[in-house]
Design an enzyme around this catalytic site. Structure first.
Site, PDB file in Angstrom:
ATOM      1  N   CYS A 245       0.843  -1.208   0.000  1.00  0.00           N
ATOM      2  CA  CYS A 245       0.000   0.000   0.000  1.00  0.00           C
ATOM      3  C   CYS A 245       0.873   1.251   0.000  1.00  0.00           C
ATOM      4  CB  CYS A 245      -0.900  -0.015   1.235  1.00  0.00           C
ATOM      5  SG  CYS A 245      -2.005   1.406   1.370  1.00  0.00           S
TER       6      CYS A 245
ATOM      7  N   HIS B  93       4.647   6.251   2.076  1.00  0.00           N
ATOM      8  CA  HIS B  93       4.681   7.603   2.654  1.00  0.00           C
ATOM      9  C   HIS B  93       5.628   7.643   3.866  1.00  0.00           C
ATOM     10  CE1 HIS B  93       1.574   8.837  -0.002  1.00  0.00           C
ATOM     11  NE2 HIS B  93       0.529   8.539   0.712  1.00  0.00           N
TER      12      HIS B  93
ATOM     13  N   HIS C 211       0.336  -2.765   7.030  1.00  0.00           N
ATOM     14  CA  HIS C 211      -0.910  -2.529   7.777  1.00  0.00           C
ATOM     15  C   HIS C 211      -2.095  -3.141   7.040  1.00  0.00           C
ATOM     16  CE1 HIS C 211      -0.663   0.442   4.681  1.00  0.00           C
ATOM     17  NE2 HIS C 211      -1.981   0.498   4.721  1.00  0.00           N
TER      18      HIS C 211
END
Ligand code: APR
Ligand code: ZN
Length: 369
Positions: free
Chosen positions: A38, A43, A59
């Site tokens: 993801c 980020h 996550h």
């Protein structure tokens, strides 16, 4: 046990053997089955989102329960679970007012378990846990409320994606925006999460679903999930294009699903009179986007954020499972690349290049049982 450790910004993750403590009374030790690749992890790797380091990221996961703490009642060893990165304490104002995705205790203990300490160590050094999941590892200690038990015949790869991108995307359409039948929709960023906003809009019978991206292959792929129109934001003015497609009005719902100032403003400008802009993507910490506030008033536009699809994970993930089982949404079709844990840096290099669909790290063979 082996884990990919995030130690330094803009450096590859480091595969290390870590020590894992035993689960405390309300915690569970799981063997990770699959973990989605993801953009939120990226980020952190780029330092535009903040986490204490060193940390194990990951996550979006599914797992098999191996060991439970002394007071755990929700799961037992052998259970298959979706891992929720918003486990709930059940007692704070957010949990009690129907916003378990925003649990106060979870947010105030970011990077650790609920008691503020970690279960991961590298020769005595504390390692933090992303989202109380930390599934870029063979095993994890998670709170029991972060375990959503599922049927054993449901694919553990698809379960992993429900742990983030599917719930975030479909949930933003269903639980946050509550798209009305016949409405027009634009989705800016047709990646792992955006494709799920698109298929959520299709399930709710939107009349037009306009995918906006900078990658033609992503736009083409989005038509499989229900996009009726596509706009390449590099090749034309996307606001003008969206207005052209909607008879000059703009869309009833515009979703920002990339995470930047530019795409947030674009979503707002594409929204019609009385329409709703939903910001789903996570822009760099502190980013601010300009909006025309007079227009906001005169055109009665609404701007709202959606975190984790505004879902109550332990309740709404079962709705998402039902949509999947009944064929209203396609989760398996999102998976375009499979990797081993050892290939995790390769997986993130691919994500940075702008892939199509979702990559997944598969750790347990025979994922379908
Ligand atoms: N305009 C439109 N689309 C863009 C732009 C842009 N300027 N720049 C990039 N994109 C597209 C990419 O080409 C890609 O298809 O946005 C898509 C993003 O998809 P992924 O990289 O798969 O990211 P995803 O995992 O879907 O996350 C999207 O949601 O949860 C948050 O933190 C996450 O902010 C991130 C966002
Ligand atoms: Zn995610």
């Amino acid at each position: 046990m082996k884990a990919a450790v995030f130690r330094e910004i803009d450096k590859p993750l480091v595969l290390e053997n870590l020590d894992l403590d035993s689960p405390k009374e309300y915690e569970v030790r799981v063997r990770v089955a699959a973990a989605g690749v993801c953009r939120s992890d990226l980020h952190f790797m780029h330092g535009v989102a903040k986490i204490k380091t060193p940390a194990v990221l990951g996550h979006e996961g599914s797992a098999v329960v191996e060991e439970i703490g002394s007071r755990v009642t929700r799961v037992k060893p052998g259970d298959h679970v979706i891992l929720s990165f918003a486990p709930h304490c059940g007692q704070c104002q957010s949990c009690l007012s129907g916003h378990a995705n925003l649990c106060d205790l979870h947010m105030s203990t970011a990077g650790t378990l609920f008691d503020g300490s970690v279960r991961l160590h590298a020769q005595g050094e504390d390692i933090y846990h992303m989202g109380k999941v930390a599934c870029f590892a063979e095993q994890a200690i998670v709170p029991e409320t972060g375990c959503i038990p599922i049927d054993k015949d449901f694919s553990l790869e698809e379960a992993a994606l429900i742990g983030c991108s599917v719930t975030t995307g479909v949930g933003s359409a269903v639980f946050n925006a509550q798209i009305q039948p016949g409405a027009t929709v634009a989705v800016i960023g047709a990646g792992g999460v955006g494709l799920n906003v698109i298929q959520g809009a299709r399930m709710l019978s939107a009349s037009k679903i306009i995918a906006v991206d900078v990658n033609d292959a992503a736009l083409e792929f989005s038509s499989k999930f229900g996009a009726t129109d596509s706009v390449n934001a590099r090749h034309s003015d996307p606001v003008r294009k969206i207005k052209d497609i909607t008879g000059g009005k703009g869309v009833d719902y515009a979703f920002e699903v990339f995470g930047s100032t530019e795409t947030s403003t674009l979503a707002y400008k594409s929204t019609a009179k009385g329409g709703t802009t939903v910001i789903v993507g996570l822009a760099p910490v502190g980013a601010e986007a300009g909006i025309d506030v007079t227009e906001l008033v005169r055109l009665e536009k609404k701007v709202q954020g959606s975190y984790y699809g505004s879902a109550i994970p332990a309740v709404d993930m079962y709705k998402i499972l039902d949509y999947t089982k009944s064929g209203k949404i396609d989760v398996g079709g999102l998976i375009t690349n499979r990797y081993s844990l050892e290939q995790i840096n390769e997986a993130y290099e691919e994500l940075a290049k702008g892939p199509v669909g979702r990559g997944i790290i598969t750790m347990i063979d025979g994922n379908n049982s």
